[in-house]
Motif scaffolding. Structure first.
Motif, PDB file in Angstrom:
ATOM      1  N   GLU A   8      -2.341  -9.037  -1.084  1.00  0.00           N
ATOM      2  CA  GLU A   8      -2.273  -7.685  -0.539  1.00  0.00           C
ATOM      3  C   GLU A   8      -0.903  -7.326   0.034  1.00  0.00           C
ATOM      4  O   GLU A   8      -0.655  -6.177   0.397  1.00  0.00           O
ATOM      5  N   GLN A   9      -0.012  -8.319   0.139  1.00  0.00           N
ATOM      6  CA  GLN A   9       1.322  -8.055   0.685  1.00  0.00           C
ATOM      7  C   GLN A   9       2.332  -7.687  -0.396  1.00  0.00           C
ATOM      8  O   GLN A   9       3.507  -7.491  -0.092  1.00  0.00           O
ATOM      9  N   ASN A  10       1.865  -7.575  -1.610  1.00  0.00           N
ATOM     10  CA  ASN A  10       2.763  -7.261  -2.723  1.00  0.00           C
ATOM     11  C   ASN A  10       2.452  -5.862  -3.248  1.00  0.00           C
ATOM     12  O   ASN A  10       1.432  -5.649  -3.923  1.00  0.00           O
ATOM     13  N   TYR A  11       3.300  -4.914  -2.903  1.00  0.00           N
ATOM     14  CA  TYR A  11       3.104  -3.533  -3.340  1.00  0.00           C
ATOM     15  C   TYR A  11       4.422  -2.779  -3.251  1.00  0.00           C
ATOM     16  O   TYR A  11       5.404  -3.241  -2.654  1.00  0.00           O
ATOM     17  N   THR A  12       4.430  -1.588  -3.869  1.00  0.00           N
ATOM     18  CA  THR A  12       5.597  -0.709  -3.862  1.00  0.00           C
ATOM     19  C   THR A  12       5.207   0.607  -3.211  1.00  0.00           C
ATOM     20  O   THR A  12       4.142   1.166  -3.523  1.00  0.00           O
ATOM     21  N   GLU A  19      10.374   1.408  -1.491  1.00  0.00           N
ATOM     22  CA  GLU A  19      10.268   0.204  -0.685  1.00  0.00           C
ATOM     23  C   GLU A  19       9.374  -0.804  -1.406  1.00  0.00           C
ATOM     24  O   GLU A  19       8.242  -0.504  -1.762  1.00  0.00           O
ATOM     25  N   VAL A  20       9.916  -2.014  -1.619  1.00  0.00           N
ATOM     26  CA  VAL A  20       9.175  -3.064  -2.310  1.00  0.00           C
ATOM     27  C   VAL A  20       8.806  -4.138  -1.302  1.00  0.00           C
ATOM     28  O   VAL A  20       9.673  -4.684  -0.617  1.00  0.00           O
ATOM     29  N   HIS A  21       7.506  -4.447  -1.228  1.00  0.00           N
ATOM     30  CA  HIS A  21       7.003  -5.469  -0.309  1.00  0.00           C
ATOM     31  C   HIS A  21       6.610  -6.714  -1.088  1.00  0.00           C
ATOM     32  O   HIS A  21       6.007  -6.624  -2.166  1.00  0.00           O
ATOM     33  N   THR A  22       6.939  -7.850  -0.549  1.00  0.00           N
ATOM     34  CA  THR A  22       6.533  -9.121  -1.159  1.00  0.00           C
ATOM     35  C   THR A  22       6.037 -10.044  -0.055  1.00  0.00           C
ATOM     36  O   THR A  22       6.486  -9.989   1.087  1.00  0.00           O
ATOM     37  N   ASP A  46      -9.565  -8.422  -3.389  1.00  0.00           N
ATOM     38  CA  ASP A  46      -8.478  -8.750  -2.474  1.00  0.00           C
ATOM     39  C   ASP A  46      -8.439  -7.717  -1.363  1.00  0.00           C
ATOM     40  O   ASP A  46      -8.591  -6.513  -1.612  1.00  0.00           O
ATOM     41  N   PRO A  47      -8.281  -8.149  -0.119  1.00  0.00           N
ATOM     42  CA  PRO A  47      -8.238  -7.195   0.993  1.00  0.00           C
ATOM     43  C   PRO A  47      -7.157  -6.151   0.773  1.00  0.00           C
ATOM     44  O   PRO A  47      -6.104  -6.436   0.208  1.00  0.00           O
ATOM     45  N   LYS A  48      -7.463  -4.938   1.203  1.00  0.00           N
ATOM     46  CA  LYS A  48      -6.484  -3.862   1.067  1.00  0.00           C
ATOM     47  C   LYS A  48      -5.430  -3.992   2.158  1.00  0.00           C
ATOM     48  O   LYS A  48      -5.741  -4.352   3.278  1.00  0.00           O
ATOM     49  N   PRO A  49      -4.202  -3.720   1.842  1.00  0.00           N
ATOM     50  CA  PRO A  49      -3.163  -3.759   2.878  1.00  0.00           C
ATOM     51  C   PRO A  49      -3.418  -2.669   3.902  1.00  0.00           C
ATOM     52  O   PRO A  49      -4.130  -1.704   3.627  1.00  0.00           O
ATOM     53  N   PRO A  50      -2.889  -2.834   5.065  1.00  0.00           N
ATOM     54  CA  PRO A  50      -3.182  -1.898   6.141  1.00  0.00           C
ATOM     55  C   PRO A  50      -2.473  -0.570   5.993  1.00  0.00           C
ATOM     56  O   PRO A  50      -2.449   0.201   6.923  1.00  0.00           O
ATOM     57  N   ASN A  51      -1.880  -0.282   4.819  1.00  0.00           N
ATOM     58  CA  ASN A  51      -1.120   0.948   4.656  1.00  0.00           C
ATOM     59  C   ASN A  51      -1.981   2.138   4.280  1.00  0.00           C
ATOM     60  O   ASN A  51      -1.473   3.180   3.912  1.00  0.00           O
ATOM     61  N   THR A  52      -3.312   1.991   4.318  1.00  0.00           N
ATOM     62  CA  THR A  52      -4.176   3.107   3.960  1.00  0.00           C
ATOM     63  C   THR A  52      -4.281   4.119   5.089  1.00  0.00           C
ATOM     64  O   THR A  52      -4.880   5.159   4.925  1.00  0.00           O
ATOM     65  N   GLU A  53      -3.723   3.806   6.239  1.00  0.00           N
ATOM     66  CA  GLU A  53      -3.711   4.755   7.339  1.00  0.00           C
ATOM     67  C   GLU A  53      -2.292   5.276   7.520  1.00  0.00           C
ATOM     68  O   GLU A  53      -1.307   4.684   7.067  1.00  0.00           O
ATOM     69  N   GLN A  54      -2.192   6.382   8.195  1.00  0.00           N
ATOM     70  CA  GLN A  54      -0.904   7.014   8.358  1.00  0.00           C
ATOM     71  C   GLN A  54       0.075   6.098   9.083  1.00  0.00           C
ATOM     72  O   GLN A  54      -0.243   5.495  10.085  1.00  0.00           O
ATOM     73  N   GLU A  55       1.270   5.969   8.532  1.00  0.00           N
ATOM     74  CA  GLU A  55       2.303   5.160   9.178  1.00  0.00           C
ATOM     75  C   GLU A  55       2.970   6.008  10.248  1.00  0.00           C
ATOM     76  O   GLU A  55       3.306   7.163  10.009  1.00  0.00           O
ATOM     77  N   THR A  56       3.149   5.459  11.427  1.00  0.00           N
ATOM     78  CA  THR A  56       3.706   6.237  12.527  1.00  0.00           C
ATOM     79  C   THR A  56       5.189   6.489  12.310  1.00  0.00           C
ATOM     80  O   THR A  56       5.887   5.740  11.638  1.00  0.00           O
ATOM     81  N   ASP A  70       7.927  -6.363   7.601  1.00  0.00           N
ATOM     82  CA  ASP A  70       6.970  -5.355   8.028  1.00  0.00           C
ATOM     83  C   ASP A  70       6.186  -5.869   9.238  1.00  0.00           C
ATOM     84  O   ASP A  70       5.612  -6.953   9.198  1.00  0.00           O
ATOM     85  N   GLU A  71       6.158  -5.085  10.316  1.00  0.00           N
ATOM     86  CA  GLU A  71       5.488  -5.516  11.532  1.00  0.00           C
ATOM     87  C   GLU A  71       3.966  -5.486  11.394  1.00  0.00           C
ATOM     88  O   GLU A  71       3.256  -6.138  12.146  1.00  0.00           O
ATOM     89  N   LYS A  72       3.459  -4.755  10.395  1.00  0.00           N
ATOM     90  CA  LYS A  72       2.011  -4.631  10.248  1.00  0.00           C
ATOM     91  C   LYS A  72       1.389  -5.825   9.549  1.00  0.00           C
ATOM     92  O   LYS A  72       0.382  -6.364   9.993  1.00  0.00           O
ATOM     93  N   ASP A  73       1.975  -6.214   8.408  1.00  0.00           N
ATOM     94  CA  ASP A  73       1.341  -7.283   7.632  1.00  0.00           C
ATOM     95  C   ASP A  73       2.208  -8.516   7.445  1.00  0.00           C
ATOM     96  O   ASP A  73       1.803  -9.472   6.790  1.00  0.00           O
ATOM     97  N   GLY A  74       3.408  -8.515   8.005  1.00  0.00           N
ATOM     98  CA  GLY A  74       4.263  -9.698   7.931  1.00  0.00           C
ATOM     99  C   GLY A  74       4.969  -9.886   6.600  1.00  0.00           C
ATOM    100  O   GLY A  74       5.636 -10.898   6.392  1.00  0.00           O
ATOM    101  N   SER A  75       4.827  -8.935   5.683  1.00  0.00           N
ATOM    102  CA  SER A  75       5.492  -9.065   4.384  1.00  0.00           C
ATOM    103  C   SER A  75       6.969  -8.684   4.507  1.00  0.00           C
ATOM    104  O   SER A  75       7.368  -7.923   5.394  1.00  0.00           O
ATOM    105  N   LYS A  76       7.757  -9.208   3.591  1.00  0.00           N
ATOM    106  CA  LYS A  76       9.167  -8.825   3.526  1.00  0.00           C
ATOM    107  C   LYS A  76       9.286  -7.537   2.725  1.00  0.00           C
ATOM    108  O   LYS A  76       8.489  -7.283   1.820  1.00  0.00           O
ATOM    109  N   PHE A  77      10.267  -6.731   3.072  1.00  0.00           N
ATOM    110  CA  PHE A  77      10.444  -5.499   2.315  1.00  0.00           C
ATOM    111  C   PHE A  77      11.933  -5.253   2.047  1.00  0.00           C
ATOM    112  O   PHE A  77      12.811  -5.726   2.776  1.00  0.00           O
ATOM    113  N   GLU A  78      12.143  -4.537   0.983  1.00  0.00           N
ATOM    114  CA  GLU A  78      13.481  -4.071   0.618  1.00  0.00           C
ATOM    115  C   GLU A  78      13.387  -2.579   0.371  1.00  0.00           C
ATOM    116  O   GLU A  78      12.660  -2.132  -0.518  1.00  0.00           O
TER     117      GLU A  78
END
Length: 833
Positions: A460-464, A452-455, A401-411, A433-441
């Motif tokens: 790849e849009q499901n992570y904590t 922060e929980v992403h769904t 599964d593609p890795k989410p784009p969070n492997t780089e430093q978040e500005t 989330d503006e990067k991958d379009g996932s919802k977050f809480e």
């Protein structure tokens, strides 16, 4: 045949060889026997004309030929030929069984079944090919059915052959319109004079019209290998093509199909050579020789052979190739002594370089395994390649599964946007989330951190993501991958450690917070790869360290391979240029190669045992060869092929190399004149480098306060030395080339006997001055000094202009234009004209 009985076992029936079948047992019911007929005897067909009654008669009805003899019995609207040991009783529901009382005292009999096929003259013949009718069919007709353009078909009436190709042709008009039209279009008006079922079945056994004819029969006539035709013996299907062939007795369907069309799907089951035998106009298609890359990708090629092929490709200049997966594979090679280390690399789905294959080509051509840093042999195929589906060279890696784009430093800007959002009544911040379009809480804590929980719809849009508020971040994805991150300050240096269930998931990322990062991935064999990225993309490079410590570095200029012991360094440029350096305790030998003659040269360095060294340079043009001796203080003396020496002092390396190149542009014969006259050339930072006493001395004619260090060149006749300086007290000189060549001109004047004082030179000089315009004389005031000084500096400047630059390079063409007689005079003296 009873509906739905297709899965019942079939009894043995005649295969067309006139051998009676086994007795039918008492357990055989009439319908079962009837079904057996349909499984074994397919597509009996009806003759187009003549002797046999149509099949649309009650089951059990016998049909006869013109001569009155029994031809066959009707079942399911198809005709079956029969022969009996004693007799047969037609029944409405099929044949009588052998244990049922027989009528008219005919006694018990055995039944032999063979298919009825229309003969060449319209009468019915058996599939055995033994009938008299079959024997009367011309070979030309049989050949024409296969290929109307073949040599054999030429013996068939033109009308028949033409009609089979074009029923509307002039030649076809001699053939009955109904027959010709039916062969092309069974639904045409003309075809209506021919039974629709027969005509349709000949074209499309699945058509509505064809349904009135047994599907098995119709299908077999078109394609003996079709699903429908499988219910009819293959020998019968072959017999439909040629009732006289041996295939009618025993050939498989592939053979029969090959006789009709050697390129058909069915024919592919028969060797091409066999198929060609049945079509004398066809020849077995020769398989093209596989390319080296195709052999590399062939799973049947051994790893040893792949190493050998890769070595050969590399020597031929083919250093990369593409696989069927679209991946680019790169071949690397490093020479260690007389052994060649060969490797094949590619990138995985994350863009990380991976070793696929590696091995050693020995001096004698034998292939052996490489060793890791502990001296243990490693497999030819890497662990990554083994774990890749089908092997690294054969199919693409099984993509995760593609890795989410969070492997780089978040500005910090993104962080600030989220922190600015208002929490809901339960204290949770919700958004997208503006990067991958996932919802977050995001649930903040009282320490400045959050969880922060992403769904999302994608895996790849499901992570904590957790932040402790101190610059430490932890990301956990549902697929088991993730990373931890520490940073010294917002937008400052950071470190990331990535993890996951697979070895390839583990890597580290280090960055300065400004976009300059290093990503390191370790492989299972003990090697690792580094991917260096910079804000200036031109600096990006990738470095691979193999288990034997061989290092391969790739950048936008090319590839550099350094052997594990560091003694061999090979560079391969993208422009076709390259170099190989082999080091030893006493120095090194570096060989340069390229597409142009001037690209091919070498240098050998040897230590002198006193802290210095010597270098010998060799070129394709031996006149350009030279030797450089460097002492412990860094002073270098270059001696060219003529013996002329150039001293290199404290100037920059760039300036030294440029001036040395300009000296080499002077014709060989003229450099030899200078060397024979005892002259040397010095390249310095300032004039005082070669004459310290001149640092405070004023040059003749210069204003007060100026010293020789304000001068960028000099001809020291008493020391037979030509000096060119990179810098003056006023800053860098922009006249280096012109000053050097003017100084060499002054030395040349002396080397040829002070030619500026010869009568020839005086006449030429005076002639140029006389014809010179007044305005130009003002520009050349330095060259028009009275007496011998004017002639000396004119010789020096014109000589420099002839060789590319006068003392002021921008005036070079003007000097040549205004002193044409002097220029020709100098050329004659030096033997150039």
């Amino acid at each position: 045949m009873a509906e739905g009985d297709d899965n019942q076992p079939a009894k043995k029936v005649s295969d067309g060889t006139n051998t009676p079948p086994e007795d039918l047992s008492a357990a055989d019911e009439t319908d079962g026997f009837h079904k057996e007929f349909n499984q074994a005897i397919i597509g009996a067909g009806l003759p187009e004309k003549g002797a046999v009654a149509k099949a649309n008669q009650p089951d059990g009805q016998s049909v006869q030929r013109d001569n009155g003899q029994l031809s066959g019995l009707v079942f399911d609207n198809a005709i079956y030929s029969t022969s009996f040991s004693k007799g047969a009783i037609p029944k409405k529901d099929g044949f009588t069984q052998s244990d049922r009382p027989l009528e008219e005292g005919l006694g018990k009999g055995k039944i032999e079944v063979v298919k009825v096929k229309p003969s060449a003259n319209g009468q019915s013949d058996t599939a055995s090919g033994e009938s008299e009718a079959a024997k009367k069919k011309p070979v030309a007709d049989a050949a024409a059915e296969v290929d109307p353009n073949s040599e054999a078909a030429r013996k068939k009436p033109v009308a028949d052959a033409a009609a089979e190709v074009d029923p509307n042709s002039e030649a076809a008009k001699k053939k009955p319109v109904a027959d010709a039209a039916a062969e092309v279009d069974p639904n045409s008006e003309a075809a209506k004079k021919k039974p629709v079922a027969d005509a349709a079945a000949e074209v499309d056994p699945n058509s509505e019209a064809a349904k009135k004819k047994p599907a098995a029969d119709a299908a077999a006539e078109v394609d003996p290998n079709s699903e429908a035709a499988k219910k009819k013996p293959a020998a019968d299907a072959a017999a439909e093509v040629d009732p006289n062939s041996e295939a009618a007795k025993k050939k498989p369907a592939a053979d029969a199909a090959t006789e009709v069309d050697p390129n058909s799907e069915a024919a592919k089951k028969k060797p091409a050579a066999d198929a060609a035998e049945n079509n004398p106009n066809a020849a077995p298609e020769a398989k093209p020789e596989k390319t080296p890359a195709e052999k590399m990708l062939d799973p049947n090629t051994s790893n040893e052979d792949k190493i050998r092929i890769a070595d050969e490709m590399y020597k031929q200049g083919q250093k990369s190739f593409k696989g069927p997966d679209g991946r680019k594979y790169e071949i690397t090679e490093a020479k260690v002594g007389e052994r060649r280390l060969v490797g094949v690399f590619t990138n995985d789905q994350n863009g990380h370089s991976k070793a696929v294959l590696r091995g050693i080509v020995e001096k004698d051509g034998a292939i052996s395994q490489q060793q890791d840093s502990k001296g243990r042999k490693v497999d030819y195929e890497s662990n990554w390649a083994k774990k890749t589906e089908g092997g690294g060279l054969r199919t693409p890696e099984k993509t995760a599964d593609p890795k989410p784009p969070n492997t780089e430093q978040e500005t910090r800007t993104e962080e600030q946007k989220r922190a600015a959002l208002k929490p809901d009544a339960d204290g949770i911040i919700r958004g997208v989330d503006e990067k991958d379009g996932s919802k977050f809480e995001r649930k903040p804590d009282d320490k400045g951190g959050y969880v922060e929980v992403h769904t999302g719809e994608k895996p790849e849009q499901n992570y904590t993501k957790s932040d402790d508020g101190k610059g430490n971040i932890l990301v956990n994805r549902k697929d088991g991958t993730g990373y931890s991150r520490t940073e010294q300050s917002p937008n400052g240096p950071f470190n990331e450690a990535h993890f996951g269930p697979k070895p390839t998931d583990f890597k580290t990322v280090r960055g300065d917070g400004k976009g300059n990062n290093v990503e390191t991935t370790t492989d299972a064999e003990g090697g690792y790869s580094e991917k260096h990225t910079f804000t200036n993309a031109a600096k990006n490079f990738t470095r691979h360290t193999l288990p034997d410590q061989t290092v391969i570095e790739i950048n936008d200029k090319g590839r550099t391979t350094t052997s594990g012991d560091g003694n061999t360094i090979k560079f391969e440029g993208k422009d076709g240029k390259g170099s190989t350096e082999v080091r030893s305790e006493n120095g090194f030998v570096r060989t340069h190669t390229g597409p142009k003659p001037e690209d091919n040269w070498s240098v050998e360095r040897k230590k002198d045992g006193k802290g210095g060294y010597s270098e010998e340079y060799k070129f394709s043009d031996s006149n350009k060869n030279y030797k450089k001796d460097v002492n412990a203080d860094g002073k270098a003396v270059v001696t060219d092929s003529t013996g002329l020496q150039t001293e290199l002092h404290k100037a920059s390396e760039q300036f030294r190399e440029k001036m040395l190149g300009e000296v080499q542009k002077i014709p060989v014969e003229e450099r030899k004149r200078l060397a024979d006259a005892g002259y040397k050339i010095a390249v310095v930072n300032k004039i005082s480098d070669v004459a310290p006493s001149l640092a405070n001395e004023r040059p003749p004619g210069w204003p007060e306060g100026k010293t020789w260090n304000d001068v960028d060149g000099a001809h020291m006749a008493n020391r037979k030395l030509v000096v060119v300086a990179e810098n003056t007290n006023s800053g860098p000189s922009r006249r280096g080339e012109g000053v050097l060549k003017q100084g060499i001109g002054a030395a040349m004047n002396q080397a040829v006997g002070k030619y500026s004082e010869s009568e020839d030179f005086k006449v030429a000089y005076q002639g140029d001055v006389t014809t010179m315009r007044t305005a130009d004389r003002t520009k050349h005031s330095f060259l028009l000094q009275n007496g011998s000084v004017g002639r000396e500096v004119t010789f020096a400047n014109v000589y420099g202009a002839i060789n590319g630059a006068s003392s002021n390079p921008e005036q070079t063409q003007m000097v040549l234009k205004d002193f044409p007689r002097v220029a020709n005079c100098i050329k004659r003296r030096l033997g150039r004209v």
